[in-house]
Design a protein around this motif. Structure first.
Motif, PDB file in Angstrom:
ATOM      1  N   ILE A 243     -14.716  41.490  25.876  1.00 12.08           N
ATOM      2  CA  ILE A 243     -14.314  40.085  26.043  1.00 12.08           C
ATOM      3  C   ILE A 243     -15.321  39.360  26.936  1.00 12.08           C
ATOM      4  CG2 ILE A 243     -12.531  38.516  26.941  1.00 12.08           C
ATOM      5  CD1 ILE A 243     -10.448  40.711  26.257  1.00 12.08           C
ATOM      6  N   ALA A 244     -15.717  39.999  28.011  1.00 13.43           N
ATOM      7  CA  ALA A 244     -16.670  39.381  28.936  1.00 13.43           C
ATOM      8  C   ALA A 244     -17.999  39.078  28.254  1.00 13.43           C
ATOM      9  CB  ALA A 244     -16.892  40.291  30.146  1.00 13.43           C
ATOM     10  N   ARG A 245     -18.389  39.927  27.309  1.00  8.95           N
ATOM     11  CA  ARG A 245     -19.628  39.710  26.543  1.00  8.95           C
ATOM     12  C   ARG A 245     -19.436  38.721  25.392  1.00  8.95           C
ATOM     13  NH1 ARG A 245     -23.286  43.884  27.886  1.00  8.95           N
ATOM     14  NH2 ARG A 245     -22.270  45.874  28.331  1.00  8.95           N
ATOM     15  N   ARG A 246     -18.200  38.228  25.232  1.00 12.33           N
ATOM     16  CA  ARG A 246     -17.843  37.300  24.146  1.00 12.33           C
ATOM     17  C   ARG A 246     -17.948  37.956  22.771  1.00 12.33           C
ATOM     18  NH1 ARG A 246     -17.240  35.386  29.138  1.00 12.33           N
ATOM     19  NH2 ARG A 246     -16.449  33.271  29.127  1.00 12.33           N
ATOM     20  N   GLU A 247     -17.794  39.285  22.721  1.00 10.35           N
ATOM     21  CA  GLU A 247     -17.801  39.977  21.433  1.00 10.35           C
ATOM     22  C   GLU A 247     -16.396  39.996  20.819  1.00 10.35           C
ATOM     23  OE1 GLU A 247     -21.220  43.028  23.122  1.00 10.35           O
ATOM     24  OE2 GLU A 247     -19.231  43.802  22.589  1.00 10.35           O
ATOM     25  N   ALA A 248     -15.381  39.789  21.660  1.00  8.99           N
ATOM     26  CA  ALA A 248     -13.990  39.730  21.183  1.00  8.99           C
ATOM     27  C   ALA A 248     -13.314  38.609  21.955  1.00  8.99           C
ATOM     28  CB  ALA A 248     -13.288  41.058  21.470  1.00  8.99           C
ATOM     29  N   ASP A 249     -12.273  37.992  21.356  1.00  5.92           N
ATOM     30  CA  ASP A 249     -11.571  36.980  22.141  1.00  5.92           C
ATOM     31  C   ASP A 249     -10.135  37.435  22.417  1.00  5.92           C
ATOM     32  OD1 ASP A 249      -9.453  34.991  20.989  1.00  5.92           O
ATOM     33  OD2 ASP A 249     -10.850  35.356  19.332  1.00  5.92           O
ATOM     34  N   PRO A 250      -9.642  37.173  23.624  1.00  6.00           N
ATOM     35  CA  PRO A 250      -8.356  37.747  24.032  1.00  6.00           C
ATOM     36  C   PRO A 250      -7.176  37.217  23.225  1.00  6.00           C
ATOM     37  CG  PRO A 250      -9.138  36.156  25.665  1.00  6.00           C
ATOM     38  CD  PRO A 250     -10.251  36.374  24.694  1.00  6.00           C
ATOM     39  N   TYR A 251      -7.261  35.979  22.745  1.00  3.38           N
ATOM     40  CA  TYR A 251      -6.137  35.380  22.016  1.00  3.38           C
ATOM     41  C   TYR A 251      -5.906  36.098  20.695  1.00  3.38           C
ATOM     42  CZ  TYR A 251      -7.852  32.093  25.390  1.00  3.38           C
ATOM     43  OH  TYR A 251      -8.313  31.548  26.552  1.00  3.38           O
ATOM     44  N   THR A 252      -7.015  36.346  19.968  1.00  4.34           N
ATOM     45  CA  THR A 252      -6.907  37.041  18.697  1.00  4.34           C
ATOM     46  C   THR A 252      -6.431  38.482  18.908  1.00  4.34           C
ATOM     47  OG1 THR A 252      -8.722  35.669  17.908  1.00  4.34           O
ATOM     48  CG2 THR A 252      -8.182  37.598  16.587  1.00  4.34           C
ATOM     49  N   LEU A 253      -6.957  39.119  19.933  1.00  6.57           N
ATOM     50  CA  LEU A 253      -6.538  40.497  20.231  1.00  6.57           C
ATOM     51  C   LEU A 253      -5.037  40.572  20.468  1.00  6.57           C
ATOM     52  CD1 LEU A 253      -9.347  41.814  22.613  1.00  6.57           C
ATOM     53  CD2 LEU A 253      -8.697  42.796  20.392  1.00  6.57           C
ATOM     54  N   VAL A 254      -4.519  39.662  21.289  1.00  6.64           N
ATOM     55  CA  VAL A 254      -3.089  39.688  21.613  1.00  6.64           C
ATOM     56  C   VAL A 254      -2.256  39.428  20.358  1.00  6.64           C
ATOM     57  CG1 VAL A 254      -1.243  38.454  22.837  1.00  6.64           C
ATOM     58  CG2 VAL A 254      -3.288  39.171  24.072  1.00  6.64           C
TER      59      VAL A 254
END
Lengths: 346, 346
Positions: B327-338
């Motif tokens: 997430i910190a690297r902007r490779e994943a976003d927390p909203y979509t993950l949740v």
């Protein structure tokens, strides 16, 4: 509230406005996020890949230390250097302290007409973990707007506020001379998060003694820190392996300021820059962002899961208030209730 | 840790020991609950129907106000009246304030050899909401042991600690004369939870002024309280309808004490009794218990759901730390993950 996503645009279009620095679109988005509007979350998701450029500075310390004045002076110094600034001011819950805070805010409004400054106040009121969630959201929007520096100023002294400030890239702890009790309060949790100490009102008597006491504490920190740095991370048991590894190589610096006379701010800004350079060299910036991402992810997850569960509970077990009264009467026990719900959700 | 449930007994047998007042069984159970041992939770479930008899008194206020000394004197007064006492002392996270607190605890240990007194310290360190969860558990065990009065003393001034203290039947806020900043700190959230103010160190100058200021605040409270009483409940948006309805009929009382000379405690104990009688007449005791039950239920639910989700995440998405770094690297976003995780759990 006006709908975030209206007929004139979808999430992507609003995201583009925010990326372009549109203040009204950003303010509307923040209100939507406060209300947990799903359309606003959609915009945040679209903004996410474009964030990470802003440098985040946390400002914390005891009440009366002058945090708002320091924030005000930092805004002015960064603006003079041509940087754009976002300010997230975290106010305490109580209505009783409204007066003093309003005064500070009005002072800060000197910058309100400057389009290079965006100020947003957040109340600490709200659900558990809500402060950290809301401030993350607001920081992200300001970051997307292209603000160079984001100042996160806490008014209260609660653990939540310390946590929020501690998730900044650089955290400034503001103290004033000659307050024994103040040092006492610092002992109780703030010291661990300080990258820079600002001794404000440094023309007051006792400044040398305060500096000496701080130096003593910083030395003590070397002794105790290694067993305690996980206390920074209240969100879950373990921490990102690399987080705060930089703490062992960065010695907190002490800067004297007199905010009311604009003294010491070249030094303070230079010290923030020095810490930033240190973090970037040591890989600490990514580590701090990972810590923040972790906390944010858990906060979103927790909120989402509890919201789903409460919907189910309302359907199946009756309203939460009735449930609480049944537990209080010992007609139901909370452990069995939770297991029943958790089993259903698996 | 020794297993809570061992070959010599099942949950019911241990519950019976605790109900019989067995100190070693209770201490072992509390350690098990700290470790979230499922067997310990099983014992708590067995104890649950036998709880509700203890009267819970919260003691909060600024550092240095003398909360531990007040607790110490209250123990002595309740013991003299033939009552058994449980004490839950909530310590702040930091190792830096260890010295002072240890001193207080040692003072309290005068009562350690008295089998009618059970003292347990809790650190505020831990997961978000963990403090409220842990203190609920410990209070429940002491309640099951048959303690007549349980004193919940907070050392820190964080919102979490205020929340915990505010969930008592009667909450005492301790202040000292002549501390302008102290009154300031009270303004920032503690005032709303006070049923009784104890002005400790009442032989100091400024005591009349402090009392006058408190009376002024109590009057102001009438004006603002109705719009703000929900700020007590950070756990979720709404509150049990009846909770704190009693707040509108109970006027916080002010008692002067000098803990070091044992002065004012007959008065303080009588005022606590007066508030207790008021609560019982007005149905407020059940209301406060429902508020506590609600918060506790949500804390258990939150912890349980997040734990389940994190297990799934570890299986499917990798460890949380790796996720945070992505997430910190902007490779994943927390909203979509949740959303992905929440959809899976439905």
């Amino acid at each position: 509230m006006a709908k975030v996503v209206r007929k004139d645009g979808d999430a992507q279009a609003i995201a583009e406005k925010v990326l372009g620095g549109d203040i009204r679109a950003a303010a509307r988005l923040m209100r939507g996020l406060d209300d947990r509007d799903p359309a606003a979350v959609e915009v945040l998701r679209a903004l996410f890949p474009s964030t990470g450029g802003a440098y985040i500075v946390g400002i914390t310390g005891s009440p009366g230390a002058g945090k708002s004045s320091i924030t005000d002076r930092l805004i002015a110094h960064y603006r003079k250097a041509g940087k754009t600034v976002g300010v997230v001011a975290i106010d305490p819950t109580s209505p009783f302290s409204g007066g003093a805070i309003l005064g500070d805010r009005i002072r800060m409004q000197d910058h309100a007409l400057d389009p290079g400054v965006f100020i947003r106040s957040l109340a600490t009121r709200g659900s558990l973990g809500g402060l950290s969630r809301s401030s993350s959201d607001v920081i992200r929007v300001m970051d997307a707007m292209g603000k160079d520096v984001i100042l996160v100023e806490t008014v209260g002294v609660g653990q939540d506020e310390i946590d929020v400030a501690s998730l900044a890239h650089t955290t400034i702890v503001v103290v004033v001379p000659g307050m024994g009790d103040d040092i006492q309060a610092i002992k109780a949790g703030i010291l661990e998060v300080a990258d820079v100490f600002a001794i404000n009102k440094a023309d007051r008597p006792g400044v040398d003694r305060t500096e000496r006491e701080l130096r003593g504490m910083i030395e003590l920190r070397h002794v105790t820190m290694p067993t305690d740095h996980d206390s920074l991370h209240r969100f879950h048991a373990t921490t990102p392996a690399q987080a705060r590894a930089d703490d062992f190589t960065w010695e907190p610096e002490i800067v004297r300021t007199i905010a009311t006379r604009d003294k010491g701010f070249d030094d303070l800004v230079a010290t923030i820059e020095k810490h930033r350079a240190h973090l970037e060299k040591a890989g600490g910036r990514l580590a701090r962002e990972a810590t923040r991402a972790r906390a944010e992810f858990l906060a979103i997850l927790r909120e989402r899961l509890v919201a789903s569960a409460l919907e189910r509970i309302a359907e199946e077990q009756g309203e939460l208030d009735e449930l609480a009264t049944r537990i209080a009467r010992r007609e139901a026990d909370p452990y069995t209730l939770v297991e029943t719900i958790a089993a259903r959700l698996r």
